[in-house]
Scaffold this motif. Structure first.
Motif, mmCIF file in Angstrom:
data_model
loop_
_atom_site.group_PDB
_atom_site.id
_atom_site.type_symbol
_atom_site.label_atom_id
_atom_site.label_comp_id
_atom_site.label_asym_id
_atom_site.label_seq_id
_atom_site.Cartn_x
_atom_site.Cartn_y
_atom_site.Cartn_z
ATOM 1 N N GLY A 84 0.919 -1.388 0.053
ATOM 2 C CA GLY A 84 -0.065 -0.130 -0.044
ATOM 3 C C GLY A 84 0.703 1.312 -0.047
ATOM 4 O O GLY A 84 0.398 2.254 -0.401
ATOM 5 N N GLU A 85 2.220 1.317 0.350
ATOM 6 C CA GLU A 85 2.941 2.444 0.171
ATOM 7 C C GLU A 85 3.291 2.609 -0.974
ATOM 8 O O GLU A 85 3.640 1.817 -2.023
ATOM 9 C CB GLU A 85 4.214 2.268 1.111
ATOM 10 C CG GLU A 85 3.891 2.327 2.463
ATOM 11 C CD GLU A 85 5.086 2.106 3.575
ATOM 12 O OE1 GLU A 85 4.834 2.329 4.753
ATOM 13 O OE2 GLU A 85 6.030 1.467 3.206
ATOM 14 N N SER A 86 3.904 3.808 -1.532
ATOM 15 C CA SER A 86 4.216 4.246 -2.658
ATOM 16 C C SER A 86 5.776 4.748 -2.680
ATOM 17 O O SER A 86 6.050 5.313 -1.595
ATOM 18 C CB SER A 86 3.334 5.328 -3.495
ATOM 19 O OG SER A 86 2.060 4.877 -3.465
ATOM 20 N N VAL A 87 6.250 4.454 -3.784
ATOM 21 C CA VAL A 87 7.947 4.726 -3.948
ATOM 22 C C VAL A 87 8.019 5.995 -4.855
ATOM 23 O O VAL A 87 7.130 6.051 -5.923
ATOM 24 C CB VAL A 87 8.664 3.691 -4.340
ATOM 25 C CG1 VAL A 87 10.160 4.083 -4.652
ATOM 26 C CG2 VAL A 87 8.531 2.429 -3.326
ATOM 27 N N TYR A 88 8.481 7.018 -4.604
ATOM 28 C CA TYR A 88 8.829 8.379 -5.157
ATOM 29 C C TYR A 88 10.468 8.574 -5.615
ATOM 30 O O TYR A 88 11.204 8.202 -4.914
ATOM 31 C CB TYR A 88 8.161 9.519 -4.635
ATOM 32 C CG TYR A 88 6.721 9.444 -4.509
ATOM 33 C CD1 TYR A 88 6.055 10.397 -5.535
ATOM 34 C CD2 TYR A 88 5.912 8.634 -3.741
ATOM 35 C CE1 TYR A 88 4.678 10.173 -5.564
ATOM 36 C CE2 TYR A 88 4.773 8.627 -3.621
ATOM 37 C CZ TYR A 88 3.939 9.328 -4.741
ATOM 38 O OH TYR A 88 2.513 9.232 -4.573
ATOM 39 N N LYS A 89 10.673 9.375 -6.684
ATOM 40 C CA LYS A 89 12.021 9.691 -6.870
ATOM 41 C C LYS A 89 11.764 11.377 -6.979
ATOM 42 O O LYS A 89 11.017 11.891 -7.448
ATOM 43 C CB LYS A 89 12.188 9.332 -8.240
ATOM 44 C CG LYS A 89 13.521 9.669 -8.641
ATOM 45 C CD LYS A 89 13.973 9.627 -10.172
ATOM 46 C CE LYS A 89 14.802 8.164 -10.061
ATOM 47 N NZ LYS A 89 15.332 7.918 -11.432
ATOM 48 N N VAL A 90 12.738 11.845 -6.265
ATOM 49 C CA VAL A 90 12.989 13.411 -6.107
ATOM 50 C C VAL A 90 13.271 14.064 -7.392
ATOM 51 O O VAL A 90 14.249 13.505 -8.112
ATOM 52 C CB VAL A 90 13.981 13.861 -5.045
ATOM 53 C CG1 VAL A 90 13.942 15.442 -4.814
ATOM 54 C CG2 VAL A 90 13.654 13.117 -3.729
ATOM 55 N N GLY A 120 -0.388 20.145 -0.364
ATOM 56 C CA GLY A 120 0.703 20.258 -1.062
ATOM 57 C C GLY A 120 1.929 19.635 -0.706
ATOM 58 O O GLY A 120 3.018 19.583 -1.190
ATOM 59 N N TYR A 121 1.979 18.949 0.762
ATOM 60 C CA TYR A 121 2.881 18.278 1.153
ATOM 61 C C TYR A 121 2.756 16.829 1.330
ATOM 62 O O TYR A 121 1.535 16.338 1.874
ATOM 63 C CB TYR A 121 3.433 18.895 2.537
ATOM 64 C CG TYR A 121 4.082 20.181 2.429
ATOM 65 C CD1 TYR A 121 5.434 20.297 2.406
ATOM 66 C CD2 TYR A 121 3.293 21.392 2.210
ATOM 67 C CE1 TYR A 121 6.145 21.511 2.247
ATOM 68 C CE2 TYR A 121 4.179 22.573 2.043
ATOM 69 C CZ TYR A 121 5.397 22.624 2.181
ATOM 70 O OH TYR A 121 5.964 23.856 1.864
ATOM 71 N N MET A 122 3.726 15.840 1.108
ATOM 72 C CA MET A 122 3.664 14.570 1.695
ATOM 73 C C MET A 122 4.408 14.109 2.525
ATOM 74 O O MET A 122 5.563 14.566 2.858
ATOM 75 C CB MET A 122 3.940 13.695 0.324
ATOM 76 C CG MET A 122 2.805 13.341 -0.614
ATOM 77 S SD MET A 122 3.315 12.316 -1.816
ATOM 78 C CE MET A 122 3.339 13.118 -3.320
ATOM 79 N N LYS A 123 4.093 13.385 3.576
ATOM 80 C CA LYS A 123 4.988 12.826 4.616
ATOM 81 C C LYS A 123 5.695 11.547 3.905
ATOM 82 O O LYS A 123 4.998 10.680 3.462
ATOM 83 C CB LYS A 123 4.067 12.104 5.669
ATOM 84 C CG LYS A 123 4.758 11.673 6.912
ATOM 85 C CD LYS A 123 3.859 11.516 8.191
ATOM 86 C CE LYS A 123 4.604 11.258 9.118
ATOM 87 N NZ LYS A 123 3.614 10.845 10.583
ATOM 88 N N ALA A 135 4.997 18.119 -2.485
ATOM 89 C CA ALA A 135 4.601 16.991 -3.337
ATOM 90 C C ALA A 135 5.012 17.205 -4.625
ATOM 91 O O ALA A 135 5.239 16.502 -5.536
ATOM 92 C CB ALA A 135 2.883 17.054 -3.457
ATOM 93 N N ASP A 136 5.191 18.637 -5.139
ATOM 94 C CA ASP A 136 5.665 18.824 -6.559
ATOM 95 C C ASP A 136 7.094 18.397 -6.760
ATOM 96 O O ASP A 136 7.397 18.547 -7.933
ATOM 97 C CB ASP A 136 5.261 20.371 -6.756
ATOM 98 C CG ASP A 136 6.156 21.319 -6.148
ATOM 99 O OD1 ASP A 136 6.811 20.997 -5.214
ATOM 100 O OD2 ASP A 136 6.096 22.447 -6.443
ATOM 101 N N ILE A 137 8.002 18.166 -5.854
ATOM 102 C CA ILE A 137 9.281 17.676 -6.236
ATOM 103 C C ILE A 137 9.236 16.175 -6.274
ATOM 104 O O ILE A 137 10.317 15.668 -6.439
ATOM 105 C CB ILE A 137 10.488 18.333 -5.288
ATOM 106 C CG1 ILE A 137 10.126 17.677 -3.843
ATOM 107 C CG2 ILE A 137 10.415 19.945 -5.233
ATOM 108 C CD1 ILE A 137 11.286 18.025 -3.015
#
Length: 141
Positions: A84-90, A120-123, A135-137
Motif C-alpha cells: 500500500g505504500e508508494s515509492v517516489y523519486k525526487v 501540497g505536502y507529503m509525509k 509534493a511537486d518535487i
C-alpha cells in the motif's frame, strides 16, 4: 472407517498458484542509494533496485540478492516498503528548513510515501528520517 490416501492429503497442503497470500508478501525492500561492491562477496546496489534480503542477522551488513547476483551490502542502504505504500523519486534538489524539521533531499533520491498529501505536502521516509516535503518535487515510480 475409511483410510485416507496420504498422497491426496499432501497435495492439498501444497501451496497453489493464485491463492491469496501464498506468493504475495506484505512488504519488499528497495535500494535507496548506490553501493559499489568493495569485496568480491559484496552486492552492487542502485537506487530503486528491488532487494531480496537473505540474511539480516548482522545490524550493519545484510546479505541479499538483486536479480541473479547476491552478496553483502550496508543494511541502511535499503528501506522496507510495505503493502500500500508508494515509492517516489525526487525530481529536483530541495534544501529543507531545519527549524521546521525538514531535511535536504537530492535530485533522484528515492523516498517512500508514509501518509496522504496534505496542503501540497507529503509525509515521506528517506530511510533515516520521516518528514513532510513538497509534493511537486516528487514523482511516483
Amino acid at each position: 472407517m475409511e483410510k485416507k490416501d496420504k498422497s491426496t492429503d499432501d497435495k492439498m497442503k501444497k501451496p497453489q498458484l493464485g491463492k491469496l497470500g501464498v506468493f504475495s508478501q506484505s512488504h519488499y525492500y528497495l535500494a535507496l542509494y548506490c553501493f559499489k561492491a568493495i569485496e568480491k562477496d559484496d552486492l552492487d546496489l542502485h537506487p530503486g533496485d528491488h532487494v531480496t534480503v537473505l540474511d539480516d542477522s548482522n545490524e550493519e551488513w545484510w546479505r541479499g540478492r538483486v536479480g541473479e547476483k547476491s552478496g553483502f551490502f550496508p543494511a541502511n542502504y535499503i528501506i522496507r516498503v510495505r503493502s500500500g505504500e508508494s515509492v517516489y523519486k525526487v525530481t529536483r534538489s530541495f534544501v529543507g528548513n531545519r527549524e521546521m524539521g525538514q531535511i535536504t533531499l537530492k535530485k533522484d533520491q528515492i523516498v517512500v510515501k508514509k501518509g496522504e498529501e496534505v496542503n501540497g505536502y507529503m509525509k515521506v521516509s528517506t530511510g533515516r528520517k520521516l518528514t513532510f516535503f513538497p509534493a511537486d518535487i516528487l514523482q511516483e515510480i
